[in-house]
Design an enzyme around this catalytic site. Sequence first.
Site, mmCIF file in Angstrom:
data_model
loop_
_atom_site.group_PDB
_atom_site.id
_atom_site.type_symbol
_atom_site.label_atom_id
_atom_site.label_comp_id
_atom_site.label_asym_id
_atom_site.label_seq_id
_atom_site.Cartn_x
_atom_site.Cartn_y
_atom_site.Cartn_z
ATOM 1 N N LYS A 104 0.835 -1.210 0.000
ATOM 2 C CA LYS A 104 0.000 0.000 0.000
ATOM 3 C C LYS A 104 0.866 1.255 0.000
ATOM 4 O O LYS A 104 0.626 2.198 -0.771
ATOM 5 C CB LYS A 104 -0.926 -0.014 1.218
ATOM 6 C CG LYS A 104 -1.961 1.092 1.249
ATOM 7 C CD LYS A 104 -2.786 1.040 2.530
ATOM 8 C CE LYS A 104 -3.560 -0.256 2.653
ATOM 9 N NZ LYS A 104 -4.379 -0.307 3.894
ATOM 10 N N LYS A 116 2.491 -4.112 11.122
ATOM 11 C CA LYS A 116 1.136 -4.300 11.655
ATOM 12 C C LYS A 116 1.240 -4.856 13.057
ATOM 13 O O LYS A 116 2.179 -5.593 13.397
ATOM 14 C CB LYS A 116 0.329 -5.273 10.789
ATOM 15 C CG LYS A 116 -1.174 -5.063 10.871
ATOM 16 C CD LYS A 116 -1.579 -3.778 10.146
ATOM 17 C CE LYS A 116 -3.095 -3.590 10.170
ATOM 18 N NZ LYS A 116 -3.495 -2.383 9.427
ATOM 19 N N ASN A 252 -15.776 2.981 11.987
ATOM 20 C CA ASN A 252 -15.138 4.244 11.639
ATOM 21 C C ASN A 252 -15.021 4.430 10.136
ATOM 22 O O ASN A 252 -15.294 5.507 9.602
ATOM 23 C CB ASN A 252 -13.750 4.321 12.280
ATOM 24 C CG ASN A 252 -13.074 5.653 12.015
ATOM 25 O OD1 ASN A 252 -13.661 6.704 12.184
ATOM 26 N ND2 ASN A 252 -11.835 5.596 11.561
ATOM 27 N N SER A 392 -1.887 9.698 8.112
ATOM 28 C CA SER A 392 -0.937 9.392 9.187
ATOM 29 C C SER A 392 0.438 9.962 8.858
ATOM 30 O O SER A 392 1.147 10.476 9.735
ATOM 31 C CB SER A 392 -0.823 7.878 9.387
ATOM 32 O OG SER A 392 -1.900 7.380 10.151
#
Length: 459
Positions: A104, A116, A252, A392
């Site tokens: 990604k 992760k 979310n 982020s």
Amino acid sequence: MSEVSHPIVKQALTALLERDEFLPVCKGESRTKAFASMEAILSTPNQIHKAYIRMPLENGQIVRIPAFRVQHNNALGPYKGGIRFHESVNEHEVVNLSFLMTLKNALHNVPYGGGKGGIVIDPRSLSEKELHTLCVKYVRNFNDIIGPDKDIPAPDVGSGEREMDWMMAEYKKINHGQPYLGSFTGKSVVNGGSLGRREATGKGVYFTMRYLLHDYVEKNRTNLENNANIFAKTTLEHAGRPLTVAVQGFGNVGSVTALEAYRDQKLQNKIVAVSDRNVTLVNPNGLDIPALVDFTAKNKGDLPTKEEQLRELNVVATIESREAILTMDIDVLILAALEDQIHQDNWKDIKARILVEGANAPITQEADEQLAKNGVVIIPDILANAGGVIVSYLEWLQGRETQFFTEEEVFTKLYEKMSHTMETILPQYYADPFALRQNAFIHAVGRLSEVLYRQGKLY
């Protein structure tokens, strides 16, 4: 996806190997060896860290909770990826998700590697005090491997800005006098977080759908109309007309995506169904998404499950099983729940012709291949749900510079980044027989291969 023989990775590498214009200085036997090295590097994470967190509960019981931090690849920058709080978390899943984060970030040209985290717990089963203790102990267990320039965690399923605030506070306490604002992203704004971070993933998911079906078509309609590509045909069939949309998962990501779709005037969407872990709510005439968003905000994230709740909200809907949403006769299905929702046992029942992956890996490889053969357009996770990591990165930059962007600036930068990626990927998508996922993988693997080659790691 951690297997060396993963077919999508092999297909991406095979396609790149046959393109003479890719890494032209690497030829002959050395080229073959370099690509074999790339397959080996992508097949396995650099590090798998595991801990059993000793947790005292308020009832006096002591439990041991498995926790993970997987660092897949850092060729492009510090490891980056969320921490998932869920009872189904396991090592294989976290490795898989870290692999997807590597691709990604490479796809969207974000200067991060892939990482992760995961904790095997249902966060709803813990009190706020217990959750705080768990977050503190997670940081203590993994403090040596995380940090603003090493590995930067963020929220994921089951976690949010509260948990990131707690974790950053503990990191700051342990690493006294060291930079700390960039140690975690997804924090609250008052604690150094970025405006727009909470909505970023959901907004990005919807943006990719709108870009595919509106923005790109508006600029390239003639080319698409003269294109025999099966995916171009599906795109044109859905462009320029009102669309029926269903959103699986109303957390979310899903709730923000649904709200974006509800408010958008360009596609004239009708949100006919939404679902969560309990129910599917259906209204063929369109649901009142703002009312449902307000309800979930006041009810621990859950949608209404009773008729009287719907009446009190003045929301018209029928209540069905949570699985019902997958097989509805609709135009677009946005998958914003968990992985493996569409698989070999149910793919034949999927009627939507546009699928958008708001969650990570919600469609299994077997189902993905079969749906693509039938001309179903799938916007893959590494393309669709990158809004969170992009913002982020903006949060990380703001923390380093201690100056902050407005919400408008954040979303402008987010859309610019995702637009650039879409413009890079879509022409190739409509020009060859590969599905969008395969094109995204080829692009991401290509960027990683070139960087690793120039770093002297492919030989």
